[in-house]
Design an enzyme around this catalytic site. Structure first.
Site, short mmCIF file in Angstrom:
data_model
loop_
_atom_site.label_atom_id
_atom_site.label_comp_id
_atom_site.label_asym_id
_atom_site.label_seq_id
_atom_site.Cartn_x
_atom_site.Cartn_y
_atom_site.Cartn_z
N GLY A 65 -15.60 -57.84 -17.93
CA GLY A 65 -16.82 -58.02 -17.11
C GLY A 65 -17.70 -59.24 -17.96
O GLY A 65 -17.44 -59.47 -19.30
N ILE A 94 -9.17 -52.72 -16.10
CA ILE A 94 -8.05 -52.37 -14.91
C ILE A 94 -7.31 -53.59 -14.63
O ILE A 94 -6.08 -53.51 -14.41
CB ILE A 94 -8.72 -52.17 -13.55
N ASN A 122 -8.05 -47.31 -15.73
CA ASN A 122 -8.74 -47.19 -14.29
C ASN A 122 -9.63 -45.98 -14.48
O ASN A 122 -9.37 -44.63 -14.58
CB ASN A 122 -7.81 -46.84 -13.29
N TYR A 166 -25.68 -50.45 -5.12
CA TYR A 166 -25.57 -50.53 -6.59
C TYR A 166 -26.76 -49.85 -7.41
O TYR A 166 -26.81 -49.30 -8.22
CB TYR A 166 -25.49 -52.11 -6.78
N LYS A 194 -27.07 -46.82 -9.85
CA LYS A 194 -27.51 -46.89 -11.34
C LYS A 194 -28.57 -45.71 -11.35
O LYS A 194 -28.89 -45.31 -12.50
CB LYS A 194 -27.97 -48.32 -11.39
#
Ligand code: VAH
Length: 313
Positions: A9, A33, A50, A140, A144
């Site tokens: 990422g 993944i 995963n 999201y 969080k």
């Protein structure tokens, strides 16, 4: 050994690079993944993982016995609104699996990123404090917020040394963002250099808290190196950098690329997400507890982004 989960990422790629520079490549296990990203492919050990598969995670923890774990795997705000159930499942179940295994394998320190997305329409919009009303209206954002509650719970109940930062929008050149609302602030640099123009999906005056990736990585490593007794926050620290609008960013790019032209899309779903977030953040607690201080202001960030992207575009 340090295990980085979600290494491909935007943050993961940078953290693997930074951690390998400090600890040595062999000490940092990158995992994701998907196949390893180019930037980390040949620079050290990699594992497929995963976060929804606890047996797979257990095998990786058992094999490497990590002393530190960084869990970066998540679905971000914009993609999360397209796949709400998947975002909740991945962001929440993934975190709980990692917290459980960190306790089981006696991991010394865990890092998990939160976000300014934990604030919502009724949170104070300017200099948003560490504690205030938080009514996030994206999956999201509330994943969080719930994740912060789980982190603090595992610290209180099991003594797990888990640490977290509420990152603002992050801007860097080594890896692209993955489906967030602040992604425009990275895309604009690529488009300016490649095509001399960019259509912003956020309106001209949409101010958001942002930070250069180099500052975000330095903040992360500084927090992780801080003595545990100095940390008064075990949910997630507010972290502020620079706040700016697409118009202000475009003006600085135009100073450096005179023919650059910006335009604005008129109805993008990400506008409503951006409008629900604060415009600036108060991160004084991070400064008090572990000496946080920003290094990149907007002009310095723009110069560094353009200088580095020119080399690779
Ligand atoms: C997103 N880049 O846009 C992330 C971040 C504050 C923004 O959480 O979803």
């Amino acid at each position: 050994k340090i295990l980085v989960i979600g290494a491909n990422g935007q943050i993961g790629t940078e953290l693997v690079t930074a951690l390998r520079a400090v600890h040595g490549a062999g000490q940092v296990i990158a995992s994701d993944i998907n196949n390893p990203a180019y930037a980390i492919r040949n620079s050290g050990p990699f594992e497929f993982v995963n976060v929804l598969d606890k047996d797979n995670l257990h095998h990786i923890f058992h094999k490497h016995q990590p002393t530190q774990v960084y869990l970066l795997a998540a679905i971000l705000s914009a993609v999360g609104e397209q796949k709400p159930k998947m975002a909740w499942d991945l962001n929440m179940t993934g975190l709980i699996h990692v917290l459980d295994l960190a306790v089981e394998f006696n991991v010394a320190k865990v890092f998990w990123p939160s976000s300014i997305a934990v604030f919502g329409p009724h949170s104070p919009q300017y200099n948003t404090p560490q504690y205030c009303v938080m009514d996030p209206n994206t999956v999201y954002g509330f994943s969080k917020l719930a994740g912060e509650r789980w982190c603090e719970y595992y610290n209180t109940k099991y003594g797990l040394d888990v640490r977290s930062l509420r990152y603002p929008g992050l801007i860097g050149w080594r890896a692209n963002p993955g489906g967030g609302t602040t992604d425009y602030a990275v895309h604009i640099f690529h488009e300016a250099l490649k095509h001399g123009k960019y259509e912003s999906f956020l309106s001209a005056d949409t101010a958001l808290p942002m930070m250069y990736m180099d500052d975000a990585i330095r903040a992360t490593l500084t927090l992780m190196d801080a003595p545990a007794e100095k940390l008064s926050i075990r949910s997630s620290y507010n972290l502020a950098g620079i706040s700016f609008t697409p118009k202000e960013l475009a003006a600085l790019i135009k100073d450096r690329i005179p023919n650059f032209e910006i335009s604005y899309a008129d109805s993008d779903p990400r506008q409503a997400i951006a409008d629900s977030w604060p415009k600036s953040i108060d991160d004084s607690q991070a400064t008090i507890d572990w000496g946080w201080k920003i290094e990149y202001d907007l002009p310095k960030m723009v110069d560094d982004m353009l200088a580095n992207l020119k080399k690779i575009l």
